[in-house]
Design a protein around this motif. Structure first.
Motif, PDB file in Angstrom:
ATOM      1  N   SER A   1      41.142  15.609  21.511  1.00 18.69           N
ATOM      2  CA  SER A   1      40.113  14.589  21.305  1.00 18.69           C
ATOM      3  C   SER A   1      39.626  13.993  22.618  1.00 18.69           C
ATOM      4  N   ILE A   2      40.565  13.650  23.521  1.00 17.53           N
ATOM      5  CA  ILE A   2      40.208  12.899  24.728  1.00 17.53           C
ATOM      6  C   ILE A   2      40.841  13.518  25.972  1.00 17.53           C
ATOM      7  N   LEU A   3      40.342  13.121  27.137  1.00 17.01           N
ATOM      8  CA  LEU A   3      40.767  13.704  28.406  1.00 17.01           C
ATOM      9  C   LEU A   3      42.244  13.498  28.743  1.00 17.01           C
TER      10      LEU A   3
ATOM     11  N   TRP B   1      45.233  16.392  30.053  1.00 13.52           N
ATOM     12  CA  TRP B   1      46.248  16.275  31.108  1.00 13.52           C
ATOM     13  C   TRP B   1      47.622  16.651  30.565  1.00 13.52           C
ATOM     14  N   LEU B   2      47.942  16.154  29.378  1.00  9.99           N
ATOM     15  CA  LEU B   2      49.259  16.404  28.787  1.00  9.99           C
ATOM     16  C   LEU B   2      49.460  17.879  28.457  1.00  9.99           C
TER      17      LEU B   2
ATOM     18  N   ARG C   1      42.873  27.501  27.696  1.00  6.46           N
ATOM     19  CA  ARG C   1      41.650  26.746  28.014  1.00  6.46           C
ATOM     20  C   ARG C   1      41.618  25.533  27.103  1.00  6.46           C
ATOM     21  N   VAL C   2      41.595  24.356  27.706  1.00  2.03           N
ATOM     22  CA  VAL C   2      41.616  23.114  26.934  1.00  2.03           C
ATOM     23  C   VAL C   2      40.209  22.529  26.889  1.00  2.03           C
ATOM     24  N   GLN C   3      39.663  22.410  25.692  1.00  6.03           N
ATOM     25  CA  GLN C   3      38.350  21.809  25.537  1.00  6.03           C
ATOM     26  C   GLN C   3      38.502  20.426  24.903  1.00  6.03           C
ATOM     27  N   VAL C   4      37.684  19.494  25.377  1.00  5.68           N
ATOM     28  CA  VAL C   4      37.788  18.083  24.986  1.00  5.68           C
ATOM     29  C   VAL C   4      36.579  17.703  24.149  1.00  5.68           C
ATOM     30  N   MET C   5      36.833  17.131  22.981  1.00  8.10           N
ATOM     31  CA  MET C   5      35.730  16.789  22.090  1.00  8.10           C
ATOM     32  C   MET C   5      34.922  15.593  22.578  1.00  8.10           C
ATOM     33  N   VAL C   6      35.597  14.540  23.055  1.00 11.11           N
ATOM     34  CA  VAL C   6      34.893  13.340  23.524  1.00 11.11           C
ATOM     35  C   VAL C   6      34.723  13.460  25.036  1.00 11.11           C
ATOM     36  N   PRO C   7      33.514  13.682  25.520  1.00  9.49           N
ATOM     37  CA  PRO C   7      33.308  13.916  26.955  1.00  9.49           C
ATOM     38  C   PRO C   7      33.453  12.642  27.774  1.00  9.49           C
TER      39      PRO C   7
ATOM     40  N   VAL D   1      38.583  -6.015  37.833  1.00 10.38           N
ATOM     41  CA  VAL D   1      38.989  -4.657  38.198  1.00 10.38           C
ATOM     42  C   VAL D   1      38.486  -3.692  37.139  1.00 10.38           C
ATOM     43  N   ARG D   2      37.835  -2.640  37.567  1.00 13.67           N
ATOM     44  CA  ARG D   2      37.401  -1.586  36.641  1.00 13.67           C
ATOM     45  C   ARG D   2      38.557  -0.617  36.391  1.00 13.67           C
ATOM     46  N   ILE D   3      38.714  -0.203  35.138  1.00 14.10           N
ATOM     47  CA  ILE D   3      39.760   0.761  34.792  1.00 14.10           C
ATOM     48  C   ILE D   3      39.163   1.869  33.932  1.00 14.10           C
ATOM     49  N   ASN D   4      39.914   2.955  33.803  1.00 18.30           N
ATOM     50  CA  ASN D   4      39.465   4.070  32.969  1.00 18.30           C
ATOM     51  C   ASN D   4      40.665   4.639  32.210  1.00 18.30           C
ATOM     52  N   VAL D   5      40.912   4.110  31.027  1.00 18.29           N
ATOM     53  CA  VAL D   5      42.050   4.592  30.230  1.00 18.29           C
ATOM     54  C   VAL D   5      41.798   5.997  29.687  1.00 18.29           C
ATOM     55  N   LEU D   6      40.573   6.517  29.868  1.00 17.84           N
ATOM     56  CA  LEU D   6      40.238   7.876  29.443  1.00 17.84           C
ATOM     57  C   LEU D   6      40.167   8.829  30.640  1.00 17.84           C
ATOM     58  N   SER D   7      40.792   8.450  31.733  1.00 18.38           N
ATOM     59  CA  SER D   7      40.751   9.278  32.935  1.00 18.38           C
ATOM     60  C   SER D   7      41.381  10.649  32.696  1.00 18.38           C
ATOM     61  N   PRO D   8      40.796  11.704  33.267  1.00 13.82           N
ATOM     62  CA  PRO D   8      41.416  13.035  33.169  1.00 13.82           C
ATOM     63  C   PRO D   8      42.715  13.118  33.976  1.00 13.82           C
ATOM     64  N   ASP D   9      42.887  12.220  34.958  1.00 13.36           N
ATOM     65  CA  ASP D   9      44.130  12.157  35.730  1.00 13.36           C
ATOM     66  C   ASP D   9      44.941  10.972  35.211  1.00 13.36           C
TER      67      ASP D   9
END
Length: 291
Positions: A44-46, A50-51, A62-68, A269-277
């Motif tokens: 579903s998500i980035l 990673w996992l 090949r891992v494809q992600v539904m939510v870009p 502070v800006r954050i990204n809980v959907l980060s690919p890393d």
């Protein structure tokens, strides 16, 4: 016809024949029975990508992600291309209770009857609201939850790709050690933190707050912008607390919180809980919360 034109015409014919031959060869090769292909895993998500790659390596599947990137998993609608790609997937890994998943997983099952769907967060100890509903679908935002998700994911990958069992088992062991080390470090940072309270625009870090004895104050109320009275109550609660930071997701406009931050003297502070890393971003978030 002049000789030069005849020569150019003949060259063009040869070029077209070569291109046609290449296309036929590609089509033939794609249809050869038993031809080895790279398996496709859909998530579903980035952070799930990673996992999976931690457990399988970056080249095995090949891992494809539904939510870009840049889209929200609460309300994303898949494109026709997303649905076409899903039809080629060997397995789908959901998080569990994202708004996007509640709306679309039943349709995925209906349209792809043989597609296995595995819920990564099945055994995560979930938080509930006063009505018994899941309070926060962002299960992946803490090392302890990610460790539970890794165990479920590894077991499923072994089931679908038994030839990789030894590799997956070894990678899971290494990942468990990494997540345990993150947990110990986060616990140490939380103990030494000058503040145990933080403010966040969208309440995405409930599990991080739970696991490390912190308090999360949310600007959003029930997934909506706060009313004037709600915002004033939050200002008062923030001033009474020892909060030092206001977190806002990177896809949101920082102007939404500028006046609030000024009134409460919070660092934005800006954050990204959907980060690919996932690993790097979660470490950065914890450092920002505890500095």
């Amino acid at each position: 016809m002049p000789k030069l034109e005849m020569k150019m015409h003949k060259t063009l014919e040869i070029t077209l024949l070569v291109l046609l031959g290449c296309m036929l060869a590609v089509l033939f090769w794609a249809c050869v029975p038993g031809r080895k292909t790279v398996p496709v895993v859909t998530v579903s998500i980035l952070p799930q990508k990673w996992l999976v790659e931690e457990l399988m390596g970056q080249n095995r599947v090949r891992v494809q992600v539904m939510v870009p990137a840049g889209s929200g998993p609460e309300s994303y609608d898949p494109t026709p291309r997303d649905l076409m790609s899903l039809s080629r997937s060997d397995v789908y890994f959901s998080v569990g209770d994202l708004g996007f998943e509640r709306a679309w997983i039943p349709r995925f099952r209906e349209q792809n009857g043989t597609l296995p769907v595995v819920e990564m967060g099945e055994y995560v100890s979930k938080m509930s609201d006063d009505d018994g509903n899941e309070a926060d679908p962002h299960l992946w935002t803490t090392p302890l939850n990610m460790k539970s998700m890794a165990s479920v994911t590894a077991a499923a990958l072994v089931r679908f790709f038994p030839e990789d069992k030894d590799s997956i088992t070894a990678r899971l062991s290494a990942l468990d050690e990494k997540l345990d080390a993150m947990h110990r470090n986060f616990s140490r940072l939380a103990v030494m933190a000058p503040s145990k309270t933080f403010v966040i625009y969208h309440p995405a870090l409930s599990y991080l707050a739970r696991d490390y004895g912190m308090t999360q104050l949310s600007v959003e109320q029930d997934h909506k912008e706060p009313s004037v009275s709600q915002l004033q109550a939050l200002v008062e609660a923030t001033k009474k607390s020892d909060a030092k930071v206001l977190l806002i997701q990177q896809e949101l406009d920082v102007r939404l919180v500028e006046s609030f931050a000024q009134e409460t003297q919070l660092r934005v502070v800006r954050i990204n809980v959907l980060s690919p890393d996932w690993e790097t971003e979660m470490k950065r978030i914890m450092l920002e919360l505890t500095r």
